[in-house]
Write a protein that holds these residues in place. Structure first.
Motif, PDB file in Angstrom:
ATOM      1  N   THR A 828       0.751  -1.311   0.002  1.00  0.00           N
ATOM      2  CA  THR A 828      -0.183   0.137   0.103  1.00  0.00           C
ATOM      3  C   THR A 828       0.856   1.490  -0.179  1.00  0.00           C
ATOM      4  OG1 THR A 828      -0.105  -0.086   2.274  1.00  0.00           O
ATOM      5  CG2 THR A 828      -2.028  -1.093   1.210  1.00  0.00           C
ATOM      6  N   LEU A 829       2.035   1.281   0.450  1.00  0.00           N
ATOM      7  CA  LEU A 829       2.713   2.530   0.656  1.00  0.00           C
ATOM      8  C   LEU A 829       4.067   2.334  -0.353  1.00  0.00           C
ATOM      9  CD1 LEU A 829       3.362   5.200   2.161  1.00  0.00           C
ATOM     10  CD2 LEU A 829       4.502   3.839   3.963  1.00  0.00           C
ATOM     11  N   LYS A 830       4.380   3.773  -0.979  1.00  0.00           N
ATOM     12  CA  LYS A 830       5.367   3.758  -1.930  1.00  0.00           C
ATOM     13  C   LYS A 830       6.299   5.005  -1.318  1.00  0.00           C
ATOM     14  CE  LYS A 830       6.246   3.725  -6.852  1.00  0.00           C
ATOM     15  NZ  LYS A 830       5.878   3.907  -8.280  1.00  0.00           N
ATOM     16  N   CYS A 831       7.419   4.398  -1.246  1.00  0.00           N
ATOM     17  CA  CYS A 831       8.517   5.532  -0.580  1.00  0.00           C
ATOM     18  C   CYS A 831       8.663   6.876  -1.587  1.00  0.00           C
ATOM     19  CB  CYS A 831       9.768   4.866  -0.530  1.00  0.00           C
ATOM     20  SG  CYS A 831      10.999   6.017   0.225  1.00  0.00           S
ATOM     21  N   VAL A 832       8.446   8.112  -0.870  1.00  0.00           N
ATOM     22  CA  VAL A 832       8.565   9.199  -1.836  1.00  0.00           C
ATOM     23  C   VAL A 832      10.091   9.350  -2.224  1.00  0.00           C
ATOM     24  CG1 VAL A 832       6.455  10.363  -1.044  1.00  0.00           C
ATOM     25  CG2 VAL A 832       8.477  10.695   0.310  1.00  0.00           C
ATOM     26  N   ILE A 833      10.971   8.892  -1.523  1.00  0.00           N
ATOM     27  CA  ILE A 833      12.359   9.224  -1.632  1.00  0.00           C
ATOM     28  C   ILE A 833      13.031   8.105  -2.836  1.00  0.00           C
ATOM     29  CG2 ILE A 833      14.690   9.430  -0.381  1.00  0.00           C
ATOM     30  CD1 ILE A 833      12.455  11.314   0.641  1.00  0.00           C
ATOM     31  N   CYS A 834      12.829   6.882  -2.560  1.00  0.00           N
ATOM     32  CA  CYS A 834      13.296   5.929  -3.407  1.00  0.00           C
ATOM     33  C   CYS A 834      12.514   5.370  -4.392  1.00  0.00           C
ATOM     34  CB  CYS A 834      14.058   4.947  -2.749  1.00  0.00           C
ATOM     35  SG  CYS A 834      12.973   3.883  -1.760  1.00  0.00           S
ATOM     36  N   HIS A 835      11.237   6.052  -4.152  1.00  0.00           N
ATOM     37  CA  HIS A 835       9.979   5.317  -5.149  1.00  0.00           C
ATOM     38  C   HIS A 835      10.048   3.813  -5.140  1.00  0.00           C
ATOM     39  CE1 HIS A 835       9.679   9.538  -6.397  1.00  0.00           C
ATOM     40  NE2 HIS A 835      10.910   9.416  -6.693  1.00  0.00           N
ATOM     41  N   LEU A 836      10.109   3.140  -4.177  1.00  0.00           N
ATOM     42  CA  LEU A 836      10.119   1.644  -4.131  1.00  0.00           C
ATOM     43  C   LEU A 836       8.920   1.142  -3.139  1.00  0.00           C
ATOM     44  CD1 LEU A 836      13.767   0.470  -4.027  1.00  0.00           C
ATOM     45  CD2 LEU A 836      12.174   0.292  -5.825  1.00  0.00           C
ATOM     46  N   SER A 837       8.336   0.247  -3.309  1.00  0.00           N
ATOM     47  CA  SER A 837       7.430  -0.200  -2.416  1.00  0.00           C
ATOM     48  C   SER A 837       7.912  -0.607  -0.926  1.00  0.00           C
ATOM     49  CB  SER A 837       6.528  -1.346  -2.890  1.00  0.00           C
ATOM     50  OG  SER A 837       6.011  -1.186  -4.055  1.00  0.00           O
ATOM     51  N   VAL A 838       7.210  -0.132   0.005  1.00  0.00           N
ATOM     52  CA  VAL A 838       7.723  -0.332   1.373  1.00  0.00           C
ATOM     53  C   VAL A 838       7.362  -1.676   1.931  1.00  0.00           C
ATOM     54  CG1 VAL A 838       7.926   0.792   3.648  1.00  0.00           C
ATOM     55  CG2 VAL A 838       7.859   2.148   1.702  1.00  0.00           C
ATOM     56  N   ARG A 839       8.518  -2.289   2.378  1.00  0.00           N
ATOM     57  CA  ARG A 839       8.369  -3.504   3.373  1.00  0.00           C
ATOM     58  C   ARG A 839       9.043  -3.433   4.608  1.00  0.00           C
ATOM     59  NH1 ARG A 839       6.772  -8.336   0.391  1.00  0.00           N
ATOM     60  NH2 ARG A 839       6.894  -7.899  -1.762  1.00  0.00           N
ATOM     61  N   GLY A 840       8.346  -3.477   5.802  1.00  0.00           N
ATOM     62  CA  GLY A 840       9.116  -3.399   6.971  1.00  0.00           C
ATOM     63  C   GLY A 840       8.828  -1.858   7.601  1.00  0.00           C
ATOM     64  N   SER A 841       9.810  -1.374   8.300  1.00  0.00           N
ATOM     65  CA  SER A 841       9.606  -0.130   9.002  1.00  0.00           C
ATOM     66  C   SER A 841       9.280   1.266   7.875  1.00  0.00           C
ATOM     67  CB  SER A 841      10.791   0.300   9.841  1.00  0.00           C
ATOM     68  OG  SER A 841      10.959   1.345  10.316  1.00  0.00           O
ATOM     69  N   ALA A 842       8.583   1.992   8.319  1.00  0.00           N
ATOM     70  CA  ALA A 842       8.002   3.125   7.597  1.00  0.00           C
ATOM     71  C   ALA A 842       7.452   4.144   8.530  1.00  0.00           C
ATOM     72  CB  ALA A 842       6.857   2.634   6.576  1.00  0.00           C
ATOM     73  N   ASN A 843       7.745   5.336   8.027  1.00  0.00           N
ATOM     74  CA  ASN A 843       7.103   6.486   8.652  1.00  0.00           C
ATOM     75  C   ASN A 843       6.415   7.347   7.660  1.00  0.00           C
ATOM     76  OD1 ASN A 843       9.962   6.029  10.301  1.00  0.00           O
ATOM     77  ND2 ASN A 843       8.493   7.113  11.480  1.00  0.00           N
ATOM     78  N   THR A 844       5.436   8.124   8.000  1.00  0.00           N
ATOM     79  CA  THR A 844       4.540   8.766   7.264  1.00  0.00           C
ATOM     80  C   THR A 844       4.222  10.256   8.012  1.00  0.00           C
ATOM     81  OG1 THR A 844       2.514   7.731   8.023  1.00  0.00           O
ATOM     82  CG2 THR A 844       3.642   7.137   5.907  1.00  0.00           C
ATOM     83  N   CYS A 845       4.038  11.218   7.303  1.00  0.00           N
ATOM     84  CA  CYS A 845       3.518  12.402   7.911  1.00  0.00           C
ATOM     85  C   CYS A 845       2.226  12.169   8.201  1.00  0.00           C
ATOM     86  CB  CYS A 845       3.975  13.679   6.994  1.00  0.00           C
ATOM     87  SG  CYS A 845       3.069  15.216   7.667  1.00  0.00           S
ATOM     88  N   VAL A 846       1.760  12.772   9.443  1.00  0.00           N
ATOM     89  CA  VAL A 846       0.310  12.867  10.034  1.00  0.00           C
ATOM     90  C   VAL A 846      -0.630  13.935   9.182  1.00  0.00           C
ATOM     91  CG1 VAL A 846       0.742  11.426  11.942  1.00  0.00           C
ATOM     92  CG2 VAL A 846       0.763  13.878  12.107  1.00  0.00           C
ATOM     93  N   LEU A 847       0.163  14.685   8.623  1.00  0.00           N
ATOM     94  CA  LEU A 847      -0.583  15.906   7.928  1.00  0.00           C
ATOM     95  C   LEU A 847      -0.675  15.456   6.667  1.00  0.00           C
ATOM     96  CD1 LEU A 847      -1.873  18.557   8.803  1.00  0.00           C
ATOM     97  CD2 LEU A 847       0.141  19.731   8.349  1.00  0.00           C
ATOM     98  N   CYS A 848       0.243  15.269   5.946  1.00  0.00           N
ATOM     99  CA  CYS A 848       0.159  15.368   4.390  1.00  0.00           C
ATOM    100  C   CYS A 848       0.154  14.033   3.895  1.00  0.00           C
ATOM    101  CB  CYS A 848       1.454  16.090   3.647  1.00  0.00           C
ATOM    102  SG  CYS A 848       3.094  15.283   3.995  1.00  0.00           S
ATOM    103  N   GLY A 849       0.254  12.890   4.835  1.00  0.00           N
ATOM    104  CA  GLY A 849       0.382  11.592   4.344  1.00  0.00           C
ATOM    105  C   GLY A 849       1.459  10.891   3.567  1.00  0.00           C
ATOM    106  N   HIS A 850       2.419  11.823   3.013  1.00  0.00           N
ATOM    107  CA  HIS A 850       3.588  11.349   2.454  1.00  0.00           C
ATOM    108  C   HIS A 850       4.664  10.691   3.512  1.00  0.00           C
ATOM    109  CE1 HIS A 850       2.059  14.432  -0.342  1.00  0.00           C
ATOM    110  NE2 HIS A 850       2.083  13.526  -1.041  1.00  0.00           N
ATOM    111  N   GLY A 851       5.157   9.653   3.150  1.00  0.00           N
ATOM    112  CA  GLY A 851       6.249   8.895   3.764  1.00  0.00           C
ATOM    113  C   GLY A 851       6.864   7.792   2.901  1.00  0.00           C
ATOM    114  N   GLY A 852       7.668   6.977   3.546  1.00  0.00           N
ATOM    115  CA  GLY A 852       8.628   5.907   3.068  1.00  0.00           C
ATOM    116  C   GLY A 852       9.211   5.070   3.987  1.00  0.00           C
ATOM    117  N   HIS A 853      10.313   4.411   3.538  1.00  0.00           N
ATOM    118  CA  HIS A 853      11.169   3.798   4.316  1.00  0.00           C
ATOM    119  C   HIS A 853      11.728   4.714   5.459  1.00  0.00           C
ATOM    120  CE1 HIS A 853      11.492   1.524   0.527  1.00  0.00           C
ATOM    121  NE2 HIS A 853      11.368   0.572   1.465  1.00  0.00           N
ATOM    122  N   SER A 854      11.971   4.121   6.758  1.00  0.00           N
ATOM    123  CA  SER A 854      12.313   5.007   7.741  1.00  0.00           C
ATOM    124  C   SER A 854      13.661   5.637   7.564  1.00  0.00           C
ATOM    125  CB  SER A 854      12.428   4.167   9.265  1.00  0.00           C
ATOM    126  OG  SER A 854      10.960   3.694   9.529  1.00  0.00           O
TER     127      SER A 854
END
Length: 885
Positions: A828-854
């Protein structure tokens, strides 16, 4: 023959005559001269000389049976003879020239011999009794068969010849006593229904032919007159089953010992005065394990001191000196005795040992360890020679000077004397009487256990005077001799206590918090004869208050002034002091059955036998011998389980009822710790058959009647912990939504429990015990132990109801709670930094909703403060502002 030298160690009350761990002896006997002691066991026979130091003679014994009883011939004619019983056989031995020689052995009993006793006057007559219900009388001159056999219906546990009459003997059969006369055939001449439980010991009076005492499993010692056997003359009640009770050779004394098999931690003997049976006059404390036997040592011709010889399971032989004050406590006036160590019968080595081993002065040692910095207390004088202490306590307006006098027997069962010195003291007679009563009560409690009491009594003196001073001040403040009938505030309302200015509450686990209003504050609050209720009641009351204080309109108190002890305007100038209430926090953990140390040491992992053995050892470390007995019983009853259903724990003949009874009993005593531990341990799955049978019986969930108050707060087994579920009309237990075979569910519960419960939900009680104990562990900070207990819960944990973030799948745009979408099965989540799907630890912004690998988010935000997606969101600052406003 082996000769071992044993060093004697001295105490102010006894000396160690022998300590030999390898003997493993379980029977002891003292000879008629008071010189030799026979110790008998399965592996060795040993004889030690009490008058010669450091020597013990050991003789190996090859037998697979232990020694049941041992006794020396009591007459001077055959004083070298002794006899021991082993299974069904009697062995007669001769002690001569440091050799123990077996003369012969006899056998007539068909079951184990339980007791034996030599005739007091005829050196050739011996009596033995057995489980086979027979009592045999033997004549050593013809040992081929008994000279007389007496038959009883029940097994005979004790046999004793009368100490005055030549023909009478008594035997014990379960709870009954039979008196026999060897001249009158094989029928008893007297029958006494003495006890409702098994008799362990008999002893004839040394001064009266018709008086006998018996001790029993029912915790009593009873005294009978055989000429009037309908009821006992008197009864002595103890706190434990009595193994032996024997008359003293002086006065009206009696010595008792508890049953060795109980292992309750009672390793001492009690000395009683049969004329006053309320409490023992002395306790002999010295052994490290239960006492197996004791006898009185025969006095030497030039010796008037009495000595008691004891043998314990710790394999130590102690000789106790009975001082003159103990003889007086038993109603005997002793003659001034000679120093036994100056007697020619005592060796030079023994005299040298006494000279080089000075006795410890208990009183002097207590004085040296006394804390002299007790608040409000001054120690004026301590004199160890004169054996008295003089102290002065100053509490508010009270001044008390106390003199403490210590008898020579202190602290062995004899309390010190207390006296309030009138010169220099200003307390009244009633207060002095209350103080002395409190100190005497505390001192008696301490010395009854042979403990010193000086510092405890001095601290109690300060506490008592503080309480009495406070009560006197309260009485003076609240009792006003004059009340103006025209004053609106002089009514009953003025004596209503201030709300929430005093109280006590148990907080967390084992902590008691007490608070109250200081005396000075109470004095100020009563100055205007009003209470907070009258101040805040009506405008009319305030107007009347102003009229009453028209000359000083700002001097009256408001409601806030009652709570904060401040006064307005002019009163502030007059009273600059700010009274602060003192909050007292007490450690009250000792008042409860739950124990933090036990919680840390208890285990729940492993087989039942290992768990019970480990937990019993943990309970022994903290001195909870009642729990040691329970864990040992649980281990024995549990035993090794078989793999077939027939021998499973649920079908054990004692399992269900015993565990149900134990858990219910501990819960009714508010011992939630033990109740919960038993619920967890004995609910463990023992085999597949138990699992299947348990699951079949638990397919339908337990239902409670909604809102039914069948467990009120006042009937909670542990009232300081709230139940897990609270409804509007009362307290109920948590509902069992699903069940599994982990609690006590694999036991078939039948019959009502002691705590009222609905017929369909006995398991809810067990769930409650585990929940309450888990809460206790959490408050102690024992998180790991709490988790271990919660593993045995049958109810499914409630779903977390906190803040939850749900993202939308980037592919199907449907809500997804987890890392993969439940609809399209894609990440469900795609990293905004490396553009890869996230498996494992992740962080997202609670305001804009963007995030990715920790790791990616951490790298980006360590150099930039705006989101990489181009939304211009300052993720760190915005998130921090939202979560930490």
């Amino acid at each position: 023959m082996n000769m071992n030298k044993m060093l004697r160690s001295w105490n102010s009350e006894y000396y160690v005559a022998l300590e030999c761990k390898d003997l493993q002896a379980n029977a002891m006997a003292v000879d008629s001269t008071g010189t030799f002691v026979l110790l008998a066991g399965r592996r060795f026979l040993a004889v030690t000389d009490l008058d010669s130091d450091f020597v013990v003679h050991k003789f190996p014994r090859q037998s697979k049976y232990a020694v049941g009883a041992a006794e020396w011939n009591p007459t001077s004619f055959h004083k070298e003879l002794c006899v021991i019983s082993s299974n069904q056989r009697l062995e007669v031995l001769t002690w001569r020239t440091e050799e123990l020689i077996q003369n012969f052995s006899v056998r007539a009993h068909t079951r184990v011999i339980t007791d034996l006793n030599w005739h007091r006057f005829d050196p050739n007559i011996l009596a033995s009794c057995s489980v086979d219900t027979f009592i045999h009388l033997w004549d050593l001159r013809d040992s081929r068969k008994p000279t007389l056999s007496l038959s009883a219906v029940a097994e005979a546990s004790q046999v004793r010849w009368n100490k005055i009459s030549h023909h009478l003997l008594a035997t014990a059969h379960e709870g009954d006593i039979k008196v026999w006369d060897q001249r009158k055939g094989t029928a008893p001449v007297q029958y006494i229904a003495a006890h409702l439980a098994k008799i362990h010991g008999l002893d004839w009076s040394p001064t009266s032919e018709n008086h006998i005492c018996s001790c029993s499993q029912d915790n009593t010692v009873k005294f009978f007159d055989t000429t009037n056997n309908r009821r006992p003359e008197c009864v002595l009640t103890t706190n434990a089953p009595v193994w032996r009770a024997r008359y003293t050779p002086f006065g009206t004394g009696l010595v008792t010992a508890v049953v060795p098999q109980l292992r309750r931690g009672e390793n001492s003997l009690l000395l009683w005065n049969t004329a006053n049976r309320n409490t023992p006059v002395h306790t002999f404390v010295g052994h490290r394990d239960v006492i197996l036997d004791f006898e009185w040592k025969k006095q030497h011709p030039d010796d008037t001191d009495f000595r008691l010889v004891t043998w314990s399971k710790d394999q130590a032989l102690l000789v106790w000196k009975i001082d003159n004050y103990l003889q007086k406590l038993c109603g005997f006036e002793p003659i001034e005795s000679k120093d036994p160590f100056k007697s020619h019968e005592y060796s030079e080595n023994f005299r040298f040992f006494k000279k080089t081993s000075p006795k410890v002065q208990p009183l002097q040692q207590e004085f040296s360890l006394l804390n002299i910095h007790i608040p409000n207390l001054t120690i004026l004088k301590m004199d160890a020679v004169a054996r008295h202490v003089l102290v002065k306590a100053t509490i508010n307006n009270f001044v008390a000077i106390l003199k403490v006098n210590f008898p020579s027997a202190y602290p062995h069962g004899v309390p010190p004397g207390f006296e309030v010195v009138k010169e220099g003291s200003n307390i009244g007679d009633s207060i002095a009487a209350q103080l002395l009563q409190m100190l005497t009560h505390l001192a008696l409690q301490r010395v009854s256990k042979n403990r010193t009491c000086l510092e405890s009594c001095l601290r109690q003196m300060v506490t008592t005077l503080e309480q009495l001073s406070s009560d006197t001040e309260n009485k003076r403040v609240y009792t006003r001799p004059y009340m103006d009938p025209h004053n609106i505030f002089n009514n009953s309302d003025v004596y209503i206590p201030f709300p929430r200015t005093s109280g006590a509450k148990f907080c967390s686990v084992g902590m008691l918090v007490c608070f109250g209003q200081p005396v000075h504050a109470r004095r100020l609050s009563m100055k205007a004869d009003i209470s907070p209720r009258t101040v805040s009641s009506t405008p009319r009351a305030l107007s009347a208050l102003e009229n009453t204080y028209s000359k000083r309109p700002d001097d009256y108190m408001t409601v806030s002034a009652f709570y904060y002890q401040r006064q307005r305007s002019r009163a502030k100038q007059n009273y600059m002091k700010f009274s602060k209430a003192i909050v007292h926090i007490y450690d009250a953990l000792g008042l409860f059955f739950v124990n933090k140390q036990l919680a840390e040491e208890y285990i729940l992992d492993g087989d039942v036998g290992t768990i019970c053995k480990h937990n019993a050892a943990a309970a022994a470390v903290v001195g909870r011998w009642d729990l040691v007995q329970t864990w040992t019983l649980a281990e024995l009853v549990a035993g090794p389980q078989q793999a077939d259903e027939e021998n499973s724990w649920s079908n054990h003949p004692f399992g269900n009822k015993l565990m149900e009874s134990l858990i219910s009993d501990y819960a009714s005593q508010h011992d939630i710790q033990m109740a919960a531990m038993l619920c967890c341990i004995f609910g463990k799955e023992h085999d597949v058959s138990v699992r299947k049978s348990s699951l079949k019986s638990l397919l339908s969930p337990v239902q409670l009647v909604p809102g039914k108050k069948w467990l009120k707060p006042e009937s909670s087994p542990y009232h300081t912990i709230p139940p897990a579920d609270i409804v509007a009309d009362g307290w109920v237990l948590p509902m069992l939504r699903t069940t599994r075979s982990t609690s006590l569910d694999n036991l078939t519960i039948e019959g009502p429990l002691k705590i009222p419960a609905p017929k369909t939900a006995p398991n809810s009680l067990y769930e409650y015990y585990k929940t309450a104990y888990a809460e206790t562990l959490h408050r102690w900070g024992l998180i790991y132990h709490r988790t271990e207990v919660l593993k045995f819960m049958c109810a499914t944990p409630e779903v977390h109801k906190g803040v939850e973030f749900i993202s939308d799948c980037k592919h199907c745009m449907k809500p997804a709670k987890f890392g993969s979408c439940g609809s399209c099965k894609k990440l469900t989540l795609k990293c905004v930094i490396c553009h890869l799907s996230v498996r494992g630890s992740a962080n997202t912004c609670v305001l804009c909703g963007h995030g990715g690998h920790s790791k990616c988010m951490k790298w980006w935000l360590s150099f930039h403060d705006t989101c990489l997606s181009g939304c211009r969101c300052k993720c760190l600052m915005q998130t921090a502002g939202m979560l930490c406003p």
